[in-house]
Design an enzyme around this catalytic site. Structure first.
Site, mmCIF file in Angstrom:
data_model
loop_
_atom_site.group_PDB
_atom_site.id
_atom_site.type_symbol
_atom_site.label_atom_id
_atom_site.label_comp_id
_atom_site.label_asym_id
_atom_site.label_seq_id
_atom_site.Cartn_x
_atom_site.Cartn_y
_atom_site.Cartn_z
ATOM 1 N N SER A 39 49.127 25.715 43.407
ATOM 2 C CA SER A 39 48.918 24.280 43.225
ATOM 3 C C SER A 39 49.727 23.512 44.259
ATOM 4 O O SER A 39 50.734 24.010 44.778
ATOM 5 C CB SER A 39 49.384 23.907 41.813
ATOM 6 O OG SER A 39 49.796 22.567 41.754
ATOM 7 N N TYR B 221 55.189 24.028 34.913
ATOM 8 C CA TYR B 221 53.980 24.330 35.691
ATOM 9 C C TYR B 221 54.330 24.431 37.179
ATOM 10 O O TYR B 221 53.994 25.435 37.839
ATOM 11 C CB TYR B 221 52.919 23.247 35.458
ATOM 12 C CG TYR B 221 51.649 23.446 36.254
ATOM 13 C CD1 TYR B 221 50.665 24.321 35.801
ATOM 14 C CD2 TYR B 221 51.428 22.773 37.464
ATOM 15 C CE1 TYR B 221 49.489 24.512 36.529
ATOM 16 C CE2 TYR B 221 50.260 22.954 38.192
ATOM 17 C CZ TYR B 221 49.302 23.825 37.722
ATOM 18 O OH TYR B 221 48.147 24.022 38.452
HETATM 19 P P1 NAP Z 1 40.840 25.384 33.204
HETATM 20 O O1 NAP Z 1 39.474 24.839 33.288
HETATM 21 O O2 NAP Z 1 41.769 24.858 32.155
HETATM 22 O O3 NAP Z 1 40.715 26.990 33.059
HETATM 23 C C1 NAP Z 1 41.808 27.791 32.782
HETATM 24 C C2 NAP Z 1 41.338 29.198 32.500
HETATM 25 O O4 NAP Z 1 42.478 30.004 32.165
HETATM 26 C C3 NAP Z 1 40.374 29.270 31.328
HETATM 27 O O5 NAP Z 1 39.339 30.185 31.623
HETATM 28 C C4 NAP Z 1 41.247 29.805 30.206
HETATM 29 O O6 NAP Z 1 40.449 30.571 29.318
HETATM 30 C C5 NAP Z 1 42.212 30.704 30.965
HETATM 31 N N1 NAP Z 1 43.449 30.921 30.211
HETATM 32 C C6 NAP Z 1 44.389 30.019 29.892
HETATM 33 N N2 NAP Z 1 45.334 30.581 29.138
HETATM 34 C C7 NAP Z 1 44.994 31.879 28.987
HETATM 35 C C8 NAP Z 1 45.572 32.975 28.286
HETATM 36 N N3 NAP Z 1 46.708 32.867 27.587
HETATM 37 N N4 NAP Z 1 44.945 34.173 28.329
HETATM 38 C C9 NAP Z 1 43.777 34.308 29.016
HETATM 39 N N5 NAP Z 1 43.189 33.306 29.697
HETATM 40 C C10 NAP Z 1 43.786 32.106 29.675
HETATM 41 O O7 NAP Z 1 41.642 25.219 34.560
HETATM 42 P P2 NAP Z 1 41.243 25.337 36.113
HETATM 43 O O8 NAP Z 1 41.469 24.001 36.698
HETATM 44 O O9 NAP Z 1 39.956 26.038 36.298
HETATM 45 O O10 NAP Z 1 42.451 26.260 36.592
HETATM 46 C C11 NAP Z 1 42.291 27.515 37.237
HETATM 47 C C12 NAP Z 1 43.499 27.713 38.146
HETATM 48 O O11 NAP Z 1 43.493 26.728 39.170
HETATM 49 C C13 NAP Z 1 44.844 27.579 37.421
HETATM 50 O O12 NAP Z 1 45.726 28.588 37.858
HETATM 51 C C14 NAP Z 1 45.335 26.206 37.870
HETATM 52 O O13 NAP Z 1 46.746 26.114 37.838
HETATM 53 C C15 NAP Z 1 44.787 26.138 39.280
HETATM 54 N N6 NAP Z 1 44.649 24.789 39.858
HETATM 55 C C16 NAP Z 1 43.701 23.922 39.404
HETATM 56 C C17 NAP Z 1 43.589 22.661 39.993
HETATM 57 C C18 NAP Z 1 42.549 21.667 39.543
HETATM 58 O O14 NAP Z 1 42.519 20.547 40.085
HETATM 59 N N7 NAP Z 1 41.673 22.006 38.607
HETATM 60 C C19 NAP Z 1 44.441 22.291 41.040
HETATM 61 C C20 NAP Z 1 45.403 23.202 41.475
HETATM 62 C C21 NAP Z 1 45.496 24.454 40.880
HETATM 63 P P3 NAP Z 1 40.573 30.593 27.713
HETATM 64 O O15 NAP Z 1 41.012 29.236 27.252
HETATM 65 O O16 NAP Z 1 39.188 30.982 27.273
HETATM 66 O O17 NAP Z 1 41.575 31.658 27.445
#
Ligand code: NAP
Length: 236
Positions: A147, A159
């Protein structure tokens, strides 16, 4: 159904956090590129929906409905993949949680432990579990998701700290892989329209953000056998 030929034809990829957001988009893209995929997340129904979408590409999806803070499950994943597939070519360690934003001094120990467990420790446990498979692939590829706040940012608490440590971990792992056919890199996807982004910026108009599908090219570039990058942070 005939398998689609693509840049990942015949490869086996493990993707965490595949139930929604970026992980889901990457899973579908990799399957469209011909990869068999192993999908991890807690929400089984959501994983099954991803499986339904992938079926038309003629590849196989193995669903692993699991909580990544159950480290015993992670420890068994490497052996289970070896038994079922005999190989693993790509790891996308994408699952992450935001925790609760606020001053560091007000972060509860429970939130701290949970964020560090999912965003950092689970990814180290994954490395432990699948490292032999990635090294024995002709081109093992590990991709981790960080991130823009990984350098530390007020009110982003555990985070930001988990992502900073994740980057240090991947650089360490990449250096250890330097003389092998495997490599490890980090993607910082930038602001992407997902549930986590909406949690972090509740007042924001999601339509102003790129969709998760827009970041999948970068994951693909780091997953293919031709990729020569190692230990890099790719910022989108
Ligand atoms: P998201 O839509 O909230 O998805 C998060 C995923 O992680 C879900 O599939 C969730 O699945 C899974 N997860 C969370 N806790 C878990 C656990 N204890 N065990 C197994 N699976 C788990 O978020 P996203 O934005 O796609 O994020 C994906 C990555 O991108 C993350 O590492 C985030 O930090 C990074 N990121 C995102 C952004 C952004 O703007 N979106 C920016 C920078 C970095 P379940 O709830 O089904 O378990």
């Amino acid at each position: 159904m005939t398998r689609l030929e693509g840049r990942l034809s015949g490869r086996v990829a493990l993707i965490t956090g595949a139930s929604r957001g970026i992980g889901r988009a990457v899973a579908i893209r990799f399957a469209r590129e011909g990869a068999d995929v192993i999908l991890v997340a807690r929400n089984q129904a959501a994983l099954e929906e991803v499986d339904d979408e992938i079926r038309e590409f003629g590849v196989t999806a193995s669903l692993v409905p699991a909580d990544l803070t159950d480290f015993d499950v992670i420890d068994r994943i490497g052996a289970a993949i070896f038994e079922r597939w005999g190989r693993l070519d790509v790891l996308v360690a994408n699952a992450g949680i935001l925790g609760i934003m606020g001053p560091l001094a007000h972060t509860s120990p429970q939130v701290w432990d949970q964020v560090i467990a999912v965003n950092l420790t689970a990814n180290w446990r994954l490395i432990r579990s699948v490292d032999p498979l990635l090294r024995s692939s002709d081109s093992g590829r590990a991709i981790f998701v960080s991130s823009g706040v990984s350098g530390g940012r007020a009110y982003w608490g555990a985070y930001a700290i988990s992502k900073g440590a994740l980057e240090a971990m991947v650089r360490t792992y990449a250096a250890e892989l330097a003389k092998t056919n495997a490599c490890a890199n980090v993607i910082n996807p930038g602001a992407t329209r997902t549930r986590m982004r909406a949690e972090a910026y509740p007042g924001e108009n999601p339509d102003a953000l790129k969709p998760p599908e827009a970041v999948t090219d970068a994951f693909l570039d780091l997953a293919v056998p031709e990729c020569t990058r190692n230990g890099e942070i790719v910022t989108l």
